[in-house]
Design an enzyme around this catalytic site. Structure first.
Site, PDB file in Angstrom:
ATOM      1  N   TYR A   1      44.627  70.277  10.302  1.00  0.00           N
ATOM      2  CA  TYR A   1      45.804  71.248  10.702  1.00  0.00           C
ATOM      3  C   TYR A   1      46.421  71.772   9.488  1.00  0.00           C
ATOM      4  O   TYR A   1      46.901  72.998   9.228  1.00  0.00           O
ATOM      5  CB  TYR A   1      46.815  70.522  11.734  1.00  0.00           C
ATOM      6  CG  TYR A   1      48.082  71.454  12.103  1.00  0.00           C
ATOM      7  CD1 TYR A   1      47.955  72.474  12.945  1.00  0.00           C
ATOM      8  CD2 TYR A   1      49.282  71.205  11.376  1.00  0.00           C
ATOM      9  CE1 TYR A   1      49.087  73.169  13.363  1.00  0.00           C
ATOM     10  CE2 TYR A   1      50.188  72.182  11.580  1.00  0.00           C
ATOM     11  CZ  TYR A   1      50.292  73.042  12.736  1.00  0.00           C
ATOM     12  OH  TYR A   1      51.375  73.696  13.073  1.00  0.00           O
TER      13      TYR A   1
ATOM     14  N   LEU B   1      35.884  48.314  -9.869  1.00  0.00           N
ATOM     15  CA  LEU B   1      36.040  47.641  -8.850  1.00  0.00           C
ATOM     16  C   LEU B   1      35.100  48.040  -7.526  1.00  0.00           C
ATOM     17  O   LEU B   1      34.734  49.290  -7.558  1.00  0.00           O
ATOM     18  CB  LEU B   1      37.363  47.512  -8.156  1.00  0.00           C
ATOM     19  CG  LEU B   1      38.577  46.987  -9.133  1.00  0.00           C
ATOM     20  CD1 LEU B   1      39.764  47.334  -8.650  1.00  0.00           C
ATOM     21  CD2 LEU B   1      38.330  45.533  -9.081  1.00  0.00           C
TER      22      LEU B   1
ATOM     23  N   GLU C   1      47.735  44.573  -4.953  1.00  0.00           N
ATOM     24  CA  GLU C   1      48.646  45.313  -5.523  1.00  0.00           C
ATOM     25  C   GLU C   1      48.304  46.832  -5.385  1.00  0.00           C
ATOM     26  O   GLU C   1      46.946  47.002  -5.068  1.00  0.00           O
ATOM     27  CB  GLU C   1      48.441  44.939  -6.847  1.00  0.00           C
ATOM     28  CG  GLU C   1      47.055  44.892  -7.671  1.00  0.00           C
ATOM     29  CD  GLU C   1      47.205  44.290  -9.015  1.00  0.00           C
ATOM     30  OE1 GLU C   1      46.648  43.264  -9.286  1.00  0.00           O
ATOM     31  OE2 GLU C   1      47.689  45.052  -9.908  1.00  0.00           O
TER      32      GLU C   1
ATOM     33  N   LYS D   1      46.615  50.288  -6.215  1.00  0.00           N
ATOM     34  CA  LYS D   1      45.730  50.817  -7.171  1.00  0.00           C
ATOM     35  C   LYS D   1      46.222  52.363  -7.656  1.00  0.00           C
ATOM     36  O   LYS D   1      46.349  53.148  -6.499  1.00  0.00           O
ATOM     37  CB  LYS D   1      44.363  50.923  -6.497  1.00  0.00           C
ATOM     38  CG  LYS D   1      43.297  51.268  -7.469  1.00  0.00           C
ATOM     39  CD  LYS D   1      41.952  51.001  -6.715  1.00  0.00           C
ATOM     40  CE  LYS D   1      40.771  51.412  -7.919  1.00  0.00           C
ATOM     41  NZ  LYS D   1      40.659  52.585  -8.163  1.00  0.00           N
TER      42      LYS D   1
ATOM     43  N   ASP E   1      46.261  56.042  -9.632  1.00  0.00           N
ATOM     44  CA  ASP E   1      45.319  56.920  -9.693  1.00  0.00           C
ATOM     45  C   ASP E   1      45.591  57.590 -11.037  1.00  0.00           C
ATOM     46  O   ASP E   1      46.166  58.661 -11.164  1.00  0.00           O
ATOM     47  CB  ASP E   1      45.441  57.936  -8.583  1.00  0.00           C
ATOM     48  CG  ASP E   1      44.297  59.044  -8.904  1.00  0.00           C
ATOM     49  OD1 ASP E   1      44.377  60.201  -7.996  1.00  0.00           O
ATOM     50  OD2 ASP E   1      43.035  58.539  -9.464  1.00  0.00           O
TER      51      ASP E   1
ATOM     52  N   ARG F   1      38.813  53.470 -21.117  1.00  0.00           N
ATOM     53  CA  ARG F   1      37.937  52.620 -20.710  1.00  0.00           C
ATOM     54  C   ARG F   1      36.473  53.062 -21.285  1.00  0.00           C
ATOM     55  O   ARG F   1      35.635  52.146 -21.550  1.00  0.00           O
ATOM     56  CB  ARG F   1      37.808  52.757 -19.212  1.00  0.00           C
ATOM     57  CG  ARG F   1      36.722  51.810 -18.514  1.00  0.00           C
ATOM     58  CD  ARG F   1      36.777  52.084 -17.040  1.00  0.00           C
ATOM     59  NE  ARG F   1      35.732  51.273 -16.361  1.00  0.00           N
ATOM     60  CZ  ARG F   1      34.651  51.634 -15.988  1.00  0.00           C
ATOM     61  NH1 ARG F   1      34.294  52.886 -16.425  1.00  0.00           N
ATOM     62  NH2 ARG F   1      33.759  50.983 -15.470  1.00  0.00           N
TER      63      ARG F   1
ATOM     64  N   TYR G   1      48.672  46.032 -15.243  1.00  0.00           N
ATOM     65  CA  TYR G   1      48.142  45.099 -14.052  1.00  0.00           C
ATOM     66  C   TYR G   1      47.428  43.926 -14.416  1.00  0.00           C
ATOM     67  O   TYR G   1      47.242  43.126 -13.666  1.00  0.00           O
ATOM     68  CB  TYR G   1      47.745  45.853 -12.920  1.00  0.00           C
ATOM     69  CG  TYR G   1      46.297  46.680 -13.468  1.00  0.00           C
ATOM     70  CD1 TYR G   1      45.342  46.384 -13.760  1.00  0.00           C
ATOM     71  CD2 TYR G   1      46.684  48.381 -13.472  1.00  0.00           C
ATOM     72  CE1 TYR G   1      44.223  47.190 -14.453  1.00  0.00           C
ATOM     73  CE2 TYR G   1      45.674  49.151 -13.850  1.00  0.00           C
ATOM     74  CZ  TYR G   1      44.540  48.481 -14.232  1.00  0.00           C
ATOM     75  OH  TYR G   1      43.488  49.373 -14.625  1.00  0.00           O
TER      76      TYR G   1
ATOM     77  N   LYS H   1      39.926  51.296   0.023  1.00  0.00           N
ATOM     78  CA  LYS H   1      40.368  52.694  -0.118  1.00  0.00           C
ATOM     79  C   LYS H   1      40.917  53.276   1.346  1.00  0.00           C
ATOM     80  O   LYS H   1      40.261  52.881   2.270  1.00  0.00           O
ATOM     81  CB  LYS H   1      39.194  53.508  -0.475  1.00  0.00           C
ATOM     82  CG  LYS H   1      38.744  53.277  -1.778  1.00  0.00           C
ATOM     83  CD  LYS H   1      39.564  53.789  -2.899  1.00  0.00           C
ATOM     84  CE  LYS H   1      38.972  53.568  -4.131  1.00  0.00           C
ATOM     85  NZ  LYS H   1      37.892  54.317  -4.610  1.00  0.00           N
TER      86      LYS H   1
ATOM     87  N   CYS I   1       9.439  78.148  -3.127  1.00  0.00           N
ATOM     88  CA  CYS I   1      10.264  77.455  -4.048  1.00  0.00           C
ATOM     89  C   CYS I   1      11.334  78.698  -4.710  1.00  0.00           C
ATOM     90  O   CYS I   1      11.032  79.260  -5.414  1.00  0.00           O
ATOM     91  CB  CYS I   1       9.447  76.570  -5.282  1.00  0.00           C
ATOM     92  SG  CYS I   1      10.655  75.830  -6.352  1.00  0.00           S
TER      93      CYS I   1
ATOM     94  N   CYS J   1      10.366  78.290  -8.699  1.00  0.00           N
ATOM     95  CA  CYS J   1       9.119  78.657  -9.349  1.00  0.00           C
ATOM     96  C   CYS J   1       8.189  79.410  -8.303  1.00  0.00           C
ATOM     97  O   CYS J   1       7.157  80.063  -8.823  1.00  0.00           O
ATOM     98  CB  CYS J   1       8.130  77.479  -9.564  1.00  0.00           C
ATOM     99  SG  CYS J   1       7.429  76.645  -8.387  1.00  0.00           S
TER     100      CYS J   1
ATOM    101  N   CYS K   1       8.772  71.434  -2.888  1.00  0.00           N
ATOM    102  CA  CYS K   1       7.789  72.411  -3.477  1.00  0.00           C
ATOM    103  C   CYS K   1       6.238  71.930  -3.906  1.00  0.00           C
ATOM    104  O   CYS K   1       6.400  70.742  -4.567  1.00  0.00           O
ATOM    105  CB  CYS K   1       8.587  73.099  -4.887  1.00  0.00           C
ATOM    106  SG  CYS K   1       7.590  73.888  -6.073  1.00  0.00           S
TER     107      CYS K   1
ATOM    108  N   CYS L   1       6.101  72.586 -11.343  1.00  0.00           N
ATOM    109  CA  CYS L   1       7.288  73.571 -10.981  1.00  0.00           C
ATOM    110  C   CYS L   1       8.393  73.123 -12.099  1.00  0.00           C
ATOM    111  O   CYS L   1       8.596  71.987 -12.237  1.00  0.00           O
ATOM    112  CB  CYS L   1       7.956  73.002  -9.583  1.00  0.00           C
ATOM    113  SG  CYS L   1       9.776  73.693  -9.149  1.00  0.00           S
TER     114      CYS L   1
HETATM  115  S1  IVH Z   1      42.466  45.613 -11.520  1.00  0.00           S
HETATM  116  C1  IVH Z   1      41.992  41.041 -10.723  1.00  0.00           C
HETATM  117  N1  IVH Z   1      44.604  46.873 -10.647  1.00  0.00           N
HETATM  118  O1  IVH Z   1      40.874  50.438 -11.080  1.00  0.00           O
HETATM  119  C2  IVH Z   1      42.281  42.294 -10.481  1.00  0.00           C
HETATM  120  N2  IVH Z   1      42.864  48.038 -11.195  1.00  0.00           N
HETATM  121  O2  IVH Z   1      40.122  48.091 -12.406  1.00  0.00           O
HETATM  122  C3  IVH Z   1      42.790  43.087 -11.667  1.00  0.00           C
HETATM  123  N3  IVH Z   1      43.201  50.696 -11.135  1.00  0.00           N
HETATM  124  O3  IVH Z   1      39.575  52.390 -13.078  1.00  0.00           O
HETATM  125  C4  IVH Z   1      43.556  44.169 -11.330  1.00  0.00           C
HETATM  126  N4  IVH Z   1      45.246  50.386 -10.432  1.00  0.00           N
HETATM  127  O4  IVH Z   1      42.164  52.063 -13.594  1.00  0.00           O
HETATM  128  C5  IVH Z   1      43.409  46.982 -10.941  1.00  0.00           C
HETATM  129  N5  IVH Z   1      46.405  47.634  -9.894  1.00  0.00           N
HETATM  130  C6  IVH Z   1      45.427  47.956 -10.314  1.00  0.00           C
HETATM  131  C7  IVH Z   1      44.634  49.198 -10.523  1.00  0.00           C
HETATM  132  C8  IVH Z   1      43.464  49.134 -11.030  1.00  0.00           C
HETATM  133  C9  IVH Z   1      44.313  51.166 -10.646  1.00  0.00           C
HETATM  134  C10 IVH Z   1      41.923  51.286 -11.592  1.00  0.00           C
HETATM  135  C11 IVH Z   1      41.665  50.901 -12.900  1.00  0.00           C
HETATM  136  C12 IVH Z   1      40.092  50.892 -13.119  1.00  0.00           C
HETATM  137  C13 IVH Z   1      39.621  50.522 -11.802  1.00  0.00           C
HETATM  138  C14 IVH Z   1      39.244  49.019 -11.941  1.00  0.00           C
END
Ligand code: IVH
Length: 704
Positions: A37, A84, A115, A117, A119, A138, A226, A318, A412, A415, A464, A469
């Site tokens: 919507y 993760l 905790e 996660k 973005d 990273r 974290y 998620k 194809c 090609c 194909c 190709c």
């Molecule tokens: S890991 C034992 N905590 O997730 C667990 N990762 O780390 C340790 N991310 O791309 C904690 N928020 O950037 C953890 N609160 C969070 C997070 C987090 C975001 C992302 C991090 C990475 C991926 C794995």
């Protein structure tokens, strides 16, 4: 869209929105989710903004922001930065729990820590004697980019730690911007006619991965900590015993740590936390994409260890994929590395789950028929796991009658070769790739979308039939340059070079020179120089990446790394494959299917010639460091009886990781027998042969 078309579309949208609104509010029978919507409402708003004569209203359009490519100094992480594994349902959380409980001793009881996660962009911060000395992205988990100067502009990153602090400290956390900042930046960008940022992650990444610290400062970045890296939980100077303690320490050291967190006695409590956060998530000041659930106890974390790129001791829950609506502009057909034809829907770009989506694979003809999808249809798209967009539904009420049915081409698209229809049984599924258009562009992150996912099984596939190709070659070229990280050579440029006859295969890339490229239309001196410079810089490649680049069936990034770690050099690998069956049978993580495919690959003359040509053209394959000799190397272990602290599987992993071997039966050559509870006949044999026997406690001391 032409004005008259916009007018028609607005009319359609209005009537459908009105119908949905009435279904929802008056009849109380919503037929679509809120997302659908909202998405239609958004489109209407956007159209009205474009054609204000059809009514006056404020609307915000959404376009992705470009990503600058900068050159930073690379830094090696002392401890790998992991990703993760995801769980998309509560059921998957329970499956995860089942797996880890099985690996720990039965009936193990432990707490979880939950905790938010965030973005944003994962970064690592190093402190020496309390001073912030280095910050890095990273990267690929092993090597990141040094962005210290940019990170110093973030106020929530302490430059000096509060006392008492350890001599050396590595903190992990997320660099991010608030949703408000994103909005403000986009208002500004709109005023200045610039592209808009698609999400908070893009702002954070875009600001930190560019060379001017002033820009990072202007963007008002934030940092949430974290994790503290603890190499040895038994001996860390902060006396950290569990993950929750890490958060406490981080706060005392002066870091900003999100206060929404929970220690949970079981998964039910963790799920309650997930549900609690889900309610406040829309109003939460930062972009988030789930909840991280970790086993709290660091000792148990250590026992569970890491598989591939992700720890076993934690998982990312998620939230359900968001949905959005859009219009299918056309359906293209891609030819993959194996020659299979895959239809690809091209959309009006639209925002789904925080990023802009403009295409999705339709996998095969069956899928199109199942959905009754036609070109011009308004569809509901969803991002499975927030990564791969897919079409889940067609809104047939939005049809105007002008929609067109799609037919697979008889020839194809690349090609012109004849297209063959083949039945696919289950056998063909293995390694059968839907060669997607989704090849990574320069600087684009690797996502599941552009990483050629396996095609879903289907009853028929279209191929194909031309073995020569060029599309197959092109897909391979794109894979090759992406592994070599030659970002200047995007798919378009590669295919141009092929058309111009500058390259016939990937090895030719390394003999290109400026004079070949500069005269081409739309290139010129400067871009030719950049391309040549980058190719030159990427000639040296570690063995692991080289093996990955070869595109051997079943040999992806991880497997290539295992092979490289085992053999060290390409020569050793090839001679082992050719002569020494014994050694080849015993490679960690390498099974028979991989072995067969590797030996087929190196048994093929064309492949060997290709490798020779690469080397002749200047590619230097760097030796991989052989697996370091562990403290148990050369020692054979036999396990018997039940272990209390860990399963035998884990015990075996630990021994292997330290360089030792685990064998099935006791002989004169056995170094140790580890005897758990209720040991079997192996213990008696050990006593008979005079082999050393370790109790579980002694064994733990051994592998510490
Ligand atoms: S890991 C034992 N905590 O997730 C667990 N990762 O780390 C340790 N991310 O791309 C904690 N928020 O950037 C953890 N609160 C969070 C997070 C987090 C975001 C992302 C991090 C990475 C991926 C794995």
């Amino acid at each position: 869209m032409e004005k008259f078309e916009a007018k028609k579309r607005i009319k359609k949208l209005r009537s459908e929105i009105a119908r949905l609104r009435s279904a929802y509010h008056i009849e109380n029978t919503p037929s679509v989710t809120d997302d659908v919507y909202d998405s239609l409402t958004r489109e209407l708003k956007d159209l009205i903004e474009k054609y204000p004569e059809f009514r006056d209203e404020n609307a915000s359009e959404n376009r992705v922001a470009g990503k600058p490519l900068d050159k930073f100094v690379k830094v090696e992480h002392q401890t790998r930065m992991l990703s993760l594994n995801d769980a998309f349902s509560y059921e998957e959380l329970y499956d995860w729990e089942k797996r880890i409980k099985k690996l720990l001793s039965q009936n193990a009881s432990f707490d979880y820590f939950c905790e938010v996660k965030f973005d944003g962009l994962a970064v690592s911060l190093i402190y020496q004697d309390g001073k912030f000395v280095r910050g890095a992205t990273r990267g690929d988990g092993f090597v990141g980019e040094d962005i210290t100067e940019n990170l110093k502009t973030i106020n929530s990153i302490p430059l000096l730690l509060e006392k008492p602090y350890p001599k050396h400290l590595e903190v992990r956390g997320e660099a991010l911007v608030s949703k408000k900042t994103l909005e403000k930046l986009n208002v500004q960008n709109t005023k200045e006619g610039k592209q808009l940022f698609a999400n908070t992650r893009n702002v954070a990444a875009g600001s930190l991965r560019q060379l001017d610290p002033q820009l990072a400062k202007d963007r008002h970045l934030d940092f949430v900590a974290y994790d503290i890296v603890v190499a040895n939980p038994a001996k860390n100077s902060l006396a950290l015993k569990n993950h929750s303690k890490k958060h406490e320490s981080l706060r005392l050291l002066g870091f900003k740590v999100e206060k929404l967190e929970a220690k949970c006695e079981n998964l039910e409590e963790a799920i309650a936390f997930i549900q609690k956060f889900e309610k406040i998530r829309p109003d939460f000041p930062y972009g988030t994409d789930g909840i991280v659930i970790a086993v709290d106890d660091l000792k148990l974390q250590n026992i569970l260890g890491v598989v591939g790129k992700a720890p076993r001791y934690a998982v990312a829950f998620k939230y359900p994929a968001e949905k959005a609506t859009t219009v299918v502009k056309e359906i293209l057909v891609n030819v993959g590395r194996t020659g299979v034809l895959t239809p690809l829907a091209i959309f009006e770009p639209t925002l789904v789950a925080g990023s802009t989506v403009s295409k999705a694979t339709l996998h095969n003809m069956d899928q199109i028929e199942r959905l009754d999808l036609r070109i011009g249809d308004t569809v509901v798209i969803e991002k499975a796991g927030d990564v791969i967009p897919k079409v889940v539904e067609v809104l047939t009420r939005m049809r105007t009658g002008k929609e067109k049915k799609f037919k697979m081409p008889t020839h194809c698209p690349t090609c012109g070769g004849k297209v063959e229809k083949r039945e696919i049984g289950e056998k063909a599924e293995n390694g059968f790739r839907a060669g997607l258009a989704g090849v990574r562009g320069p600087g684009e992150p690797r996502t599941r979308e552009n990483h050629s996912p396996l095609s879903s099984p289907s009853s028929v596939a279209y191929y194909c039939s031309n073995s020569k190709c060029s599309a197959k070659d092109e897909r391979y070229l794109e894979h090759f340059v992406s592994v070599f990280e030659i970002y200047e050579l995007g798919p378009k440029i590669l295919s141009r070079f092929k058309d111009e006859g500058l390259i016939t295969d990937a090895a030719d890339i390394f003999t290109l020179n400026k004079e070949d490229i500069a005269p081409l239309e739309r290139f010129g001196e400067k871009s030719a120089e950049n391309i040549i410079e980058e190719i030159k810089n990427k000639k040296n490649i570690p063995l692991s990446r080289f093996l990955w680049a070869l595109g051997i069936l079943h040999v992806g990034e991880e497997t290539a790394r295992d092979l490289a770690a085992h053999f060290g050099t390409l020569d050793k690998l090839m001679s082992a494959i050719n002569h020494d069956q014994g050694e080849v049978d015993n490679i960690e993580n390498i099974g028979p299917a991989v072995l067969k495919s590797v030996s087929d690959f190196f048994g093929n003359k064309n492949n060997l010639n290709f490798i020779k040509k690469l080397e002749k053209n200047g590619v230097v394959i760097e030796k991989s460091e052989k697996k370091k000799k562990g403290k148990l190397s050369g020692q054979n272990f036999v396990l018997t009886g039940t272990l209390v602290t860990m399963s035998r599987e884990i015990a075996k992993e630990k021994i292997l990781a330290l360089g030792g071997k685990v064998v099935g039966s006791v002989s004169k050559n056995t170094s140790y027998v580890v005897a758990g509870e209720d040991p079997g006949s192996k213990l008696k044999n050990a006593e008979k042969l005079g082999v050393k026997i370790l109790s579980e406690k002694e064994f733990l001391g051994f592998i510490e």
